[in-house]
Scaffold this motif. Structure first.
Motif, mmCIF file in Angstrom:
data_model
loop_
_atom_site.group_PDB
_atom_site.id
_atom_site.type_symbol
_atom_site.label_atom_id
_atom_site.label_comp_id
_atom_site.label_asym_id
_atom_site.label_seq_id
_atom_site.Cartn_x
_atom_site.Cartn_y
_atom_site.Cartn_z
ATOM 1 N N GLY A 188 -6.300 7.412 -9.115
ATOM 2 C CA GLY A 188 -6.019 7.565 -7.726
ATOM 3 C C GLY A 188 -5.854 9.297 -7.845
ATOM 4 O O GLY A 188 -6.126 9.892 -8.787
ATOM 5 N N ALA A 189 -5.678 9.740 -6.412
ATOM 6 C CA ALA A 189 -5.751 10.989 -6.127
ATOM 7 C C ALA A 189 -4.227 11.812 -6.555
ATOM 8 O O ALA A 189 -3.198 11.136 -6.439
ATOM 9 C CB ALA A 189 -5.870 11.413 -4.586
ATOM 10 N N SER A 240 -1.702 8.541 -6.083
ATOM 11 C CA SER A 240 -1.738 7.863 -4.971
ATOM 12 C C SER A 240 -3.134 7.636 -4.225
ATOM 13 O O SER A 240 -4.102 7.754 -5.074
ATOM 14 C CB SER A 240 -1.038 8.745 -3.850
ATOM 15 O OG SER A 240 -1.779 9.900 -3.440
ATOM 16 N N GLY A 241 -3.207 6.893 -3.298
ATOM 17 C CA GLY A 241 -4.493 6.556 -2.537
ATOM 18 C C GLY A 241 -5.056 5.085 -2.809
ATOM 19 O O GLY A 241 -4.416 4.463 -3.755
ATOM 20 N N TYR A 242 -6.027 4.636 -2.455
ATOM 21 C CA TYR A 242 -6.763 3.517 -2.528
ATOM 22 C C TYR A 242 -6.909 3.409 -4.121
ATOM 23 O O TYR A 242 -6.609 1.919 -4.532
ATOM 24 C CB TYR A 242 -8.263 3.504 -1.973
ATOM 25 C CG TYR A 242 -8.906 2.280 -2.163
ATOM 26 C CD1 TYR A 242 -8.576 1.087 -1.688
ATOM 27 C CD2 TYR A 242 -9.860 2.337 -3.166
ATOM 28 C CE1 TYR A 242 -9.329 -0.355 -1.923
ATOM 29 C CE2 TYR A 242 -10.671 1.312 -3.526
ATOM 30 C CZ TYR A 242 -10.329 -0.004 -3.148
ATOM 31 O OH TYR A 242 -11.043 -1.013 -3.281
ATOM 32 N N LEU A 243 -7.414 4.055 -4.756
ATOM 33 C CA LEU A 243 -7.752 3.522 -6.456
ATOM 34 C C LEU A 243 -6.104 3.362 -6.962
ATOM 35 O O LEU A 243 -6.223 2.640 -7.680
ATOM 36 C CB LEU A 243 -8.325 5.078 -6.815
ATOM 37 C CG LEU A 243 -9.858 5.157 -6.608
ATOM 38 C CD1 LEU A 243 -10.252 6.676 -7.313
ATOM 39 C CD2 LEU A 243 -10.459 4.183 -7.058
ATOM 40 N N ALA A 244 -5.258 4.175 -6.715
ATOM 41 C CA ALA A 244 -3.931 3.733 -7.212
ATOM 42 C C ALA A 244 -3.461 2.501 -6.875
ATOM 43 O O ALA A 244 -3.018 1.366 -7.608
ATOM 44 C CB ALA A 244 -2.871 4.882 -6.925
ATOM 45 N N VAL A 245 -3.759 2.057 -5.442
ATOM 46 C CA VAL A 245 -3.226 0.854 -4.986
ATOM 47 C C VAL A 245 -4.176 -0.359 -5.676
ATOM 48 O O VAL A 245 -3.676 -1.412 -6.077
ATOM 49 C CB VAL A 245 -3.391 0.664 -3.483
ATOM 50 C CG1 VAL A 245 -3.152 -0.721 -3.025
ATOM 51 C CG2 VAL A 245 -2.279 1.619 -2.920
ATOM 52 N N CYS A 285 3.834 1.749 -4.309
ATOM 53 C CA CYS A 285 5.199 1.239 -4.444
ATOM 54 C C CYS A 285 5.173 -0.427 -3.914
ATOM 55 O O CYS A 285 5.503 -1.313 -4.525
ATOM 56 C CB CYS A 285 6.358 1.941 -3.915
ATOM 57 S SG CYS A 285 8.046 1.301 -4.776
ATOM 58 N N GLN A 286 5.067 -0.633 -2.637
ATOM 59 C CA GLN A 286 4.853 -1.787 -1.787
ATOM 60 C C GLN A 286 3.637 -2.787 -2.586
ATOM 61 O O GLN A 286 4.004 -3.896 -2.936
ATOM 62 C CB GLN A 286 4.420 -1.666 -0.544
ATOM 63 C CG GLN A 286 5.534 -1.220 0.599
ATOM 64 C CD GLN A 286 4.922 -0.733 1.874
ATOM 65 O OE1 GLN A 286 3.777 -0.576 2.188
ATOM 66 N NE2 GLN A 286 6.043 -0.859 2.778
ATOM 67 N N GLU A 287 2.646 -2.220 -3.262
ATOM 68 C CA GLU A 287 1.833 -2.970 -4.017
ATOM 69 C C GLU A 287 2.361 -3.583 -5.400
ATOM 70 O O GLU A 287 2.241 -4.677 -5.681
ATOM 71 C CB GLU A 287 0.273 -2.283 -4.044
ATOM 72 C CG GLU A 287 -0.655 -2.973 -4.764
ATOM 73 C CD GLU A 287 -1.147 -4.148 -3.531
ATOM 74 O OE1 GLU A 287 -1.508 -5.316 -3.998
ATOM 75 O OE2 GLU A 287 -0.927 -3.973 -2.334
ATOM 76 N N MET A 288 2.992 -2.668 -5.857
ATOM 77 C CA MET A 288 3.790 -3.124 -7.068
ATOM 78 C C MET A 288 4.587 -4.262 -7.187
ATOM 79 O O MET A 288 4.859 -4.960 -7.945
ATOM 80 C CB MET A 288 4.654 -1.684 -7.804
ATOM 81 C CG MET A 288 3.554 -0.718 -8.466
ATOM 82 S SD MET A 288 4.877 0.519 -9.038
ATOM 83 C CE MET A 288 3.419 1.638 -9.856
#
Length: 255
Positions: free
Chosen positions: A142-143, A151-156, A191-194
């Protein structure tokens, strides 16, 4: 004392007093007037305070506090919370850690265990674990935000590749009215994805955040298994009632 430490202390004093003079800070921090003025200038640039004649006053703008202040803020409470939370840690388990500074005091407890697998969005957490433990650390892609948060799409999307035994995370505010909230959207989305990909969800939340409602809804109170605080809050009886036995303020409560 380094500048980050002085700025954290200045911010704590401002939270207590609302405003402060340069002369008062000189006496409290044992540094020169020029040093204090440089620190105040730096903090004003970060939006932490407003310079006024002879000193500074606390900003009222609702924005997140930069990491160098969060790292030192309420450290005693974070240490107590980590001590309680460590009772959940077990060898041969997998753990999500968000990017909050509240998770960092758990590092010494992880170092005592074997076969721990960690997945985190925090560069600071990954470095601390790499230096001080034998844990297998998976750093999300992520970024990079605020120097250490991924953060960002890659992290999610990276989160979706894992499912962990437990998750530790924090927030900006918690209340019976709005649930668990946060100021920063880049932190919230990861965090919500986790929360979707873990078995046990544990919120680390010092009591100063009780009754505060930040801009973004991070989770409902019903979404978490436990909320660990340094003490039972006295400002939101409904919150305490709603959480019930899920509110943990002493290690002895964890069976």
């Amino acid at each position: 004392m380094f500048q980050n430490e002085r700025c954290a202390k200045i911010y704590e004093i401002l939270q207590q007093r609302g405003s402060v003079t340069v002369q008062y800070l000189e006496k409290q921090l044992y540094v020169s007037e020029a040093t204090i003025r440089r620190d105040l200038d730096a903090m004003e640039k970060n939006g932490l305070l407003q310079r006024v004649w002879g000193g500074a006053m606390l900003h009222t703008v609702d924005k997140d506090i930069p990491s160098f202040v969060r790292m030192k803020s309420n450290q005693d409470k974070k240490e107590k919370i980590a001590s309680i939370a460590s009772a959940f840690l077990k060898s041969s388990s997998s753990i999500f850690f968000d990017s909050s500074t509240s998770c960092l005091p758990l590092v010494p407890y992880i170092a005592e265990l074997k076969n721990i697998t960690v997945v985190t969005s925090s560069l600071k957490m990954s470095l601390e674990l790499g230096r001080n433990s034998d844990a297998a650390v998976n750093l999300l892609g992520g970024a990079v935000y605020e120097d250490y948060i991924l953060s960002g799409y890659l992290a999610v999307n990276s989160v979706r590749q894992f499912h962990t035994d437990m998750m530790f995370f924090s927030c900006s505010g918690i209340s019976s009215a709005c649930g668990i909230t946060s100021i920063e959207p880049k932190v919230v989305e990861v965090c919500q994805e986790m929360l979707k990909h873990t078995a046990l969800k544990i919120l680390l939340c010092d009591s100063s955040k009780v009754g505060k409602n930040a801009l973004l809804r991070l989770a409902a109170l019903s979404d978490v298994d436990y909320v660990i605080m340094d003490e039972i809050p006295e400002t939101d009886d409904e919150l305490v009632s709603t959480l019930g036995s899920r509110l943990i303020t002493d290690r002895s409560q964890i069976k």
